[in-house]
Design a protein around this motif. Structure first.
Motif, PDB file in Angstrom:
ATOM      1  N   GLU A  47       3.621  -3.498   6.251  1.00  0.00           N
ATOM      2  CA  GLU A  47       3.794  -2.374   5.845  1.00  0.00           C
ATOM      3  C   GLU A  47       5.625  -2.322   6.440  1.00  0.00           C
ATOM      4  O   GLU A  47       5.703  -3.299   7.555  1.00  0.00           O
ATOM      5  CB  GLU A  47       3.313  -1.366   5.781  1.00  0.00           C
ATOM      6  CG  GLU A  47       2.077  -0.922   4.720  1.00  0.00           C
ATOM      7  CD  GLU A  47       2.712  -0.526   3.992  1.00  0.00           C
ATOM      8  OE1 GLU A  47       2.730  -1.505   2.558  1.00  0.00           O
ATOM      9  OE2 GLU A  47       3.250   0.486   3.675  1.00  0.00           O
ATOM     10  N   ARG A  65      -4.952   5.492  -1.985  1.00  0.00           N
ATOM     11  CA  ARG A  65      -4.892   4.626  -0.722  1.00  0.00           C
ATOM     12  C   ARG A  65      -6.391   4.258  -0.567  1.00  0.00           C
ATOM     13  O   ARG A  65      -6.592   3.156  -0.164  1.00  0.00           O
ATOM     14  CB  ARG A  65      -3.614   5.052  -0.090  1.00  0.00           C
ATOM     15  CG  ARG A  65      -3.260   3.720   0.953  1.00  0.00           C
ATOM     16  CD  ARG A  65      -2.517   3.710   1.709  1.00  0.00           C
ATOM     17  NE  ARG A  65      -1.389   4.382   1.128  1.00  0.00           N
ATOM     18  CZ  ARG A  65      -0.175   5.567   1.250  1.00  0.00           C
ATOM     19  NH1 ARG A  65      -1.226   6.074   1.814  1.00  0.00           N
ATOM     20  NH2 ARG A  65       0.352   6.064   0.863  1.00  0.00           N
ATOM     21  N   ILE A 116       0.808  -1.029  -0.056  1.00  0.00           N
ATOM     22  CA  ILE A 116       0.038  -0.284  -0.101  1.00  0.00           C
ATOM     23  C   ILE A 116       1.197   0.762   0.155  1.00  0.00           C
ATOM     24  O   ILE A 116       0.511   2.645  -0.452  1.00  0.00           O
ATOM     25  CB  ILE A 116      -0.824  -0.036   1.301  1.00  0.00           C
ATOM     26  CG1 ILE A 116      -0.082   0.064   2.023  1.00  0.00           C
ATOM     27  CG2 ILE A 116      -1.714  -0.956   1.085  1.00  0.00           C
ATOM     28  CD1 ILE A 116      -1.622   0.090   3.431  1.00  0.00           C
ATOM     29  N   GLY A 117       2.113   1.074   0.683  1.00  0.00           N
ATOM     30  CA  GLY A 117       3.168   2.228   0.478  1.00  0.00           C
ATOM     31  C   GLY A 117       3.278   3.086  -1.086  1.00  0.00           C
ATOM     32  O   GLY A 117       4.285   3.980  -1.507  1.00  0.00           O
ATOM     33  N   ALA A 151       6.273   5.776   9.196  1.00  0.00           N
ATOM     34  CA  ALA A 151       5.340   5.927   7.878  1.00  0.00           C
ATOM     35  C   ALA A 151       4.969   4.961   7.622  1.00  0.00           C
ATOM     36  O   ALA A 151       3.776   5.047   7.250  1.00  0.00           O
ATOM     37  CB  ALA A 151       6.014   6.776   6.334  1.00  0.00           C
ATOM     38  N   GLY A 152       5.288   3.028   7.733  1.00  0.00           N
ATOM     39  CA  GLY A 152       4.806   2.643   7.328  1.00  0.00           C
ATOM     40  C   GLY A 152       3.805   2.065   8.490  1.00  0.00           C
ATOM     41  O   GLY A 152       2.434   2.331   7.849  1.00  0.00           O
ATOM     42  N   ASP A 178      -1.183   8.519  -1.624  1.00  0.00           N
ATOM     43  CA  ASP A 178      -1.852   8.828  -0.700  1.00  0.00           C
ATOM     44  C   ASP A 178      -3.369   9.142  -1.686  1.00  0.00           C
ATOM     45  O   ASP A 178      -4.486   8.599  -0.147  1.00  0.00           O
ATOM     46  CB  ASP A 178      -1.547  10.226  -0.151  1.00  0.00           C
ATOM     47  CG  ASP A 178      -0.334  10.400   0.818  1.00  0.00           C
ATOM     48  OD1 ASP A 178       0.368   8.607   0.922  1.00  0.00           O
ATOM     49  OD2 ASP A 178       0.665  10.928   1.322  1.00  0.00           O
ATOM     50  N   ARG A 213       0.396   4.093   7.710  1.00  0.00           N
ATOM     51  CA  ARG A 213      -0.307   3.859   7.223  1.00  0.00           C
ATOM     52  C   ARG A 213      -1.197   2.784   7.132  1.00  0.00           C
ATOM     53  O   ARG A 213      -2.307   2.791   7.004  1.00  0.00           O
ATOM     54  CB  ARG A 213       0.530   3.547   5.150  1.00  0.00           C
ATOM     55  CG  ARG A 213       0.766   4.846   4.452  1.00  0.00           C
ATOM     56  CD  ARG A 213       1.557   4.105   3.674  1.00  0.00           C
ATOM     57  NE  ARG A 213       2.939   3.103   3.877  1.00  0.00           N
ATOM     58  CZ  ARG A 213       3.818   3.405   3.793  1.00  0.00           C
ATOM     59  NH1 ARG A 213       4.161   5.459   3.622  1.00  0.00           N
ATOM     60  NH2 ARG A 213       5.306   2.758   3.805  1.00  0.00           N
ATOM     61  N   ILE A 231      -8.190   0.846  -0.090  1.00  0.00           N
ATOM     62  CA  ILE A 231      -8.304  -0.279   0.702  1.00  0.00           C
ATOM     63  C   ILE A 231      -9.952  -0.596   0.989  1.00  0.00           C
ATOM     64  O   ILE A 231     -10.195  -2.193   0.952  1.00  0.00           O
ATOM     65  CB  ILE A 231      -7.782   0.767   1.719  1.00  0.00           C
ATOM     66  CG1 ILE A 231      -6.598   0.650   2.514  1.00  0.00           C
ATOM     67  CG2 ILE A 231      -8.211   0.399   3.666  1.00  0.00           C
ATOM     68  CD1 ILE A 231      -6.281   2.059   2.740  1.00  0.00           C
ATOM     69  N   ALA A 237      -3.331   4.216   9.369  1.00  0.00           N
ATOM     70  CA  ALA A 237      -4.980   5.309   9.278  1.00  0.00           C
ATOM     71  C   ALA A 237      -6.070   4.126   8.410  1.00  0.00           C
ATOM     72  O   ALA A 237      -6.801   4.362   8.210  1.00  0.00           O
ATOM     73  CB  ALA A 237      -4.020   6.126   7.629  1.00  0.00           C
ATOM     74  N   LEU A 238      -4.921   3.014   8.085  1.00  0.00           N
ATOM     75  CA  LEU A 238      -6.118   1.712   6.992  1.00  0.00           C
ATOM     76  C   LEU A 238      -6.814   1.385   8.220  1.00  0.00           C
ATOM     77  O   LEU A 238      -8.325   0.848   8.694  1.00  0.00           O
ATOM     78  CB  LEU A 238      -4.383   0.672   6.454  1.00  0.00           C
ATOM     79  CG  LEU A 238      -6.066  -0.307   6.125  1.00  0.00           C
ATOM     80  CD1 LEU A 238      -4.736  -1.118   5.071  1.00  0.00           C
ATOM     81  CD2 LEU A 238      -5.282  -1.846   7.153  1.00  0.00           C
TER      82      LEU A 238
END
Ligand SMILES: C[S@@+](CC[C@H](N)C(=O)[O-])C[C@H]1O[C@@H](n2cnc3c(N)ncnc32)[C@H](O)[C@@H]1O
Length: 325
Positions: free
Chosen positions: A189, A170, A162-163, A194-195, A167, A198, A174, A201-202
């Motif tokens: 991730e 994404r 997903i990275g 940063a991983g 943005d 993500r 998802i 947020a998911l």
């Protein structure tokens, strides 16, 4: 639980591909692909057969180990889960499909999706010699388009994928992955902040859509970790001779840091507390950072509480700690 090293069939298939390949060429390609990843360039640098093989030699052992550790955590929390079909989104050389095949003997149908032709060709070649994976259905194309056409699956996995999606797109990707998830979705991730960002947020997006967390969190509430801290885990994996050469490394092992979340459609009956860092074992107490259903706790287990201290000494980063543990 499944071991973190590549299955024998896959090692043999990779070794066979290495015949006739210049190791220095492969090492150079692997270094250049790693540089592109570090600069945020993703898998677009992988164009040729040699690129794909260099990627697989350099990264497949580590991403396999991270997916395996995440699936082990899922199996611990939901031991009865026995999926029959898998959807591997951004499958690359097929890493997550190999890991899922090892974790779940129940899996019979493997659908893989990816935009990269060189990685798809390698995946098909590696799978051809596998008893479980020789009939994989591997569609090439952009993730959202291929996902829209894919059949829903009991287990959906997106490993280190997903990275690579912008943005802006994404969230929609998802949403589509969840729509195709009949039971369980695993997203892994890199274990960077940063991983983790993500993943979190998911996690929030899909809890709002009705998902429940099976691992690593012991709750569906807001993540209690505050920046600059972030939730990640580490998996040690052995390095083969070819892996050492291609990475120009001396150590016979490497530690892969990863962040992950496993989301399910059904609520989980009992979720264990999770060990979030390697506990410090001292003479008077064990100090451990734990994520509990009630939030983050720095537990101090005194040596005087003999049985508890003996149990806490055995805790490892990433472990699930059941009430009686
Ligand atoms: C870092 S690789 C990971 C491969 C594999 N899942 C693993 O864990 O080893 C990321 C993969 O995602 C694929 N990918 C990234 N963005 C994509 C997109 N928008 N559509 C389809 N595939 C995509 C890349 O082609 C690449 O194979």
């Amino acid at each position: 639980m499944t071991a973190p090293d590549l299955p024998a069939e896959l090692k043999v298939a990779l070794d066979a591909r290495l015949q006739g390949l210049s190791r220095s060429d492969a090492a150079e390609r692997a270094a250049s692909i790693s540089r592109t990843y570090r600069d945020g360039g993703g898998s677009t640098a992988i164009r040729t057969e040699t690129d794909a093989l260099a990627y697989a030699l350099a990264r497949m052992p580590a991403t396999y180990a991270a997916v395996t550790a995440s699936l082990n955590a899922l199996r611990e929390t939901v031991p009865h889960f026995a999926p029959q079909n898998l959807l591997d989104v951004g499958a690359g050389p097929g890493t997550a499909s190999w890991a899922a095949a090892e974790a779940f003997s129940s899996l019979q149908h493997f659908a893989l999706l990816d935009a990269n032709n060189a990685l798809r060709a390698l995946a098909l070649d590696l799978a051809a010699s596998s008893t479980r994976l020789r009939d994989i259905d591997y569609r090439r194309g952009e993730a959202r388009a291929t996902l829209a056409d894919a059949d829903p699956a009991e287990l959906v996995v997106a490993s280190y994928m997903i990275g690579e999606v912008g943005d802006a797109e994404r969230g929609a990707l998802i949403e589509l992955m969840w729509a195709k998830t009949r039971d369980t979705l695993l997203v892994v991730e890199p274990g960077t902040s940063a991983g983790y960002g993500r993943i979190i947020a998911l996690r929030e997006q899909l809890i709002a859509a009705g998902a429940h967390v099976a691992a690593p969190c012991p709750h569906d509430g807001k993540c209690p970790i505050q920046p600059p801290d972030w939730c990640h885990f580490t998996q040690r994996l052995p390095r083969s001779r070819a892996h050492k050469r291609i990475k120009e490394a001396e150590l016979p092992f490497e530690d892969e840091k990863f962040s992950y979340v496993v989301l399910t459609r059904s609520p989980i009956a009992a979720r264990p507390t999770r060990v979030l860092a390697q506990p410090v074992v001292g003479k008077v107490e064990v100090t451990a950072k734990l994520c509990t259903p009630d939030g983050l706790v720095i537990a101090k287990v005194s040596r005087r509480a003999k049985a508890d201290y003996a149990r806490a000494r055995r805790w490892r980063w990433g472990d699930a700690v059941m009430a009686e543990d």
